[in-house]
Write a protein that holds these residues in place. Structure first.
Motif, mmCIF file in Angstrom:
data_model
loop_
_atom_site.group_PDB
_atom_site.id
_atom_site.type_symbol
_atom_site.label_atom_id
_atom_site.label_comp_id
_atom_site.label_asym_id
_atom_site.label_seq_id
_atom_site.Cartn_x
_atom_site.Cartn_y
_atom_site.Cartn_z
ATOM 1 N N ARG A 60 0.835 -1.216 0.000
ATOM 2 C CA ARG A 60 0.000 0.000 0.000
ATOM 3 C C ARG A 60 0.867 1.262 0.000
ATOM 4 N NH1 ARG A 60 -2.917 -3.074 3.906
ATOM 5 N NH2 ARG A 60 -4.822 -3.894 3.015
ATOM 6 N N TRP A 107 -1.899 6.084 -7.267
ATOM 7 C CA TRP A 107 -2.711 6.360 -8.444
ATOM 8 C C TRP A 107 -2.112 7.591 -9.089
ATOM 9 C CZ3 TRP A 107 -5.792 2.805 -10.233
ATOM 10 C CH2 TRP A 107 -6.396 1.906 -9.363
ATOM 11 N N ALA A 148 -2.599 2.917 -12.299
ATOM 12 C CA ALA A 148 -1.949 2.373 -11.109
ATOM 13 C C ALA A 148 -0.440 2.365 -11.314
ATOM 14 C CB ALA A 148 -2.452 0.957 -10.855
ATOM 15 N N TRP A 158 -1.346 -7.814 -11.371
ATOM 16 C CA TRP A 158 -2.640 -7.133 -11.345
ATOM 17 C C TRP A 158 -3.558 -7.826 -12.329
ATOM 18 C CZ3 TRP A 158 -2.956 -2.158 -8.808
ATOM 19 C CH2 TRP A 158 -4.191 -1.524 -8.915
ATOM 20 N N GLU A 169 -7.254 -7.336 -14.113
ATOM 21 C CA GLU A 169 -8.341 -6.368 -14.266
ATOM 22 C C GLU A 169 -9.530 -6.967 -15.003
ATOM 23 O OE1 GLU A 169 -9.056 -1.812 -15.882
ATOM 24 O OE2 GLU A 169 -7.081 -2.708 -16.033
ATOM 25 N N VAL A 179 -2.874 -7.877 -6.941
ATOM 26 C CA VAL A 179 -4.095 -7.078 -6.871
ATOM 27 C C VAL A 179 -5.177 -7.672 -7.767
ATOM 28 C CG1 VAL A 179 -5.123 -4.795 -7.222
ATOM 29 C CG2 VAL A 179 -2.753 -4.981 -6.427
ATOM 30 N N ASP A 217 -8.484 -6.764 -9.424
ATOM 31 C CA ASP A 217 -9.296 -5.619 -9.843
ATOM 32 C C ASP A 217 -10.436 -6.103 -10.738
ATOM 33 O OD1 ASP A 217 -10.116 -2.995 -10.238
ATOM 34 O OD2 ASP A 217 -8.440 -2.437 -11.523
ATOM 35 N N THR A 262 -7.195 -6.166 -3.066
ATOM 36 C CA THR A 262 -8.129 -5.825 -4.134
ATOM 37 C C THR A 262 -7.847 -4.370 -4.524
ATOM 38 O OG1 THR A 262 -9.866 -4.979 -2.686
ATOM 39 C CG2 THR A 262 -9.890 -7.373 -3.174
ATOM 40 N N ALA A 263 -8.330 -3.980 -5.685
ATOM 41 C CA ALA A 263 -8.162 -2.587 -6.104
ATOM 42 C C ALA A 263 -8.839 -1.655 -5.102
ATOM 43 C CB ALA A 263 -8.715 -2.383 -7.502
ATOM 44 N N LEU A 311 -6.813 -0.211 -2.433
ATOM 45 C CA LEU A 311 -5.848 0.806 -2.844
ATOM 46 C C LEU A 311 -6.517 2.117 -3.268
ATOM 47 C CD1 LEU A 311 -3.630 -1.574 -4.975
ATOM 48 C CD2 LEU A 311 -3.152 -0.730 -2.667
ATOM 49 N N MET A 312 -7.805 2.223 -3.078
ATOM 50 C CA MET A 312 -8.527 3.435 -3.481
ATOM 51 C C MET A 312 -8.095 4.618 -2.636
ATOM 52 S SD MET A 312 -10.286 3.021 -6.067
ATOM 53 C CE MET A 312 -10.262 1.545 -7.022
#
Length: 181
Positions: free
Chosen positions: A9, A14, A23, A126, A128, A154, A156, A174-175, A178-179
């Motif tokens: 993290r 972003w 990302a 990642w 997506e 991750v 996503d 998860t995405a 990381l928001m």
């Protein structure tokens, strides 16, 4: 062992502006603690024992090599290379959907590198849409090998639960984790 999720993290950002946000995980590779601890954390997501790790180019191959070395198994790189169609007798290939962010690239690996007795773990940084991993799974199963799942840093996939299930996806984050606040 330091909390790998916390370090991931901290090393994540972003980037971009109001129209395009992406990302940025480049700090992960600069952090020696992440490089040391991430392979074990990713390998620990799957309860099975692989005989080989496969990683989609490019960061999946980087992370896949670290995980394979940690597990003491080999690595197969799934490359994006349109030229392999000329040598399809030697390569397993799948064209990614045109909606995939690289516009339908060809994903491939040399057929002889995945054998029927193999137990294959796919590793990526990642996921997506799942397009690359689904293509890899098809090629692995076409070779007669056993698909153990997708281990990624991750997830996503959002609401793509069927894709997550089909891939056997396991992730550290998860995405949403990381928001931005």
């Amino acid at each position: 062992m330091p909390d790998i999720k916390a370090r991931l993290r901290v090393g994540f950002h972003w980037r971009g502006g109001p129209d395009v946000v992406f990302a940025d995980i480049t700090e992960w590779w600069r952090d020696p603690v992440v490089l040391r601890d991430l392979p074990a954390a990713v390998a620990g997501l799957i309860d099975a024992t692989p005989t080989v790790v496969i990683g989609p180019a490019s960061r999946g191959t980087l992370l896949g090599a670290l995980v394979a070395a940690h597990l003491g198994v080999g690595l197969v790189e799934a490359r994006k290379n349109d030229r392999v169609a000329l040598h399809s007798a030697f390569y397993a290939t799948r064209r990614l959907p045109g909606t995939y962010h690289e516009g339908g690239a060809v994903l491939s690996f040399r057929r002889a590198l995945i054998r029927p007795a193999d137990r294959v773990l796919c590793v990526d940084d990642w996921v997506e849409t799942g397009a690359q991993a689904l293509a890899v799974r098809e090629m692995v199963e076409e070779a007669g090998a056993e698909w153990l799942g997708l281990a990624c840093v991750v997830d996503d996939l959002g609401e793509r639960d069927e894709t997550r299930r089909r891939l056997g996806t396991r992730s550290l984050l998860t995405a949403a984790d990381l928001m931005r606040d």
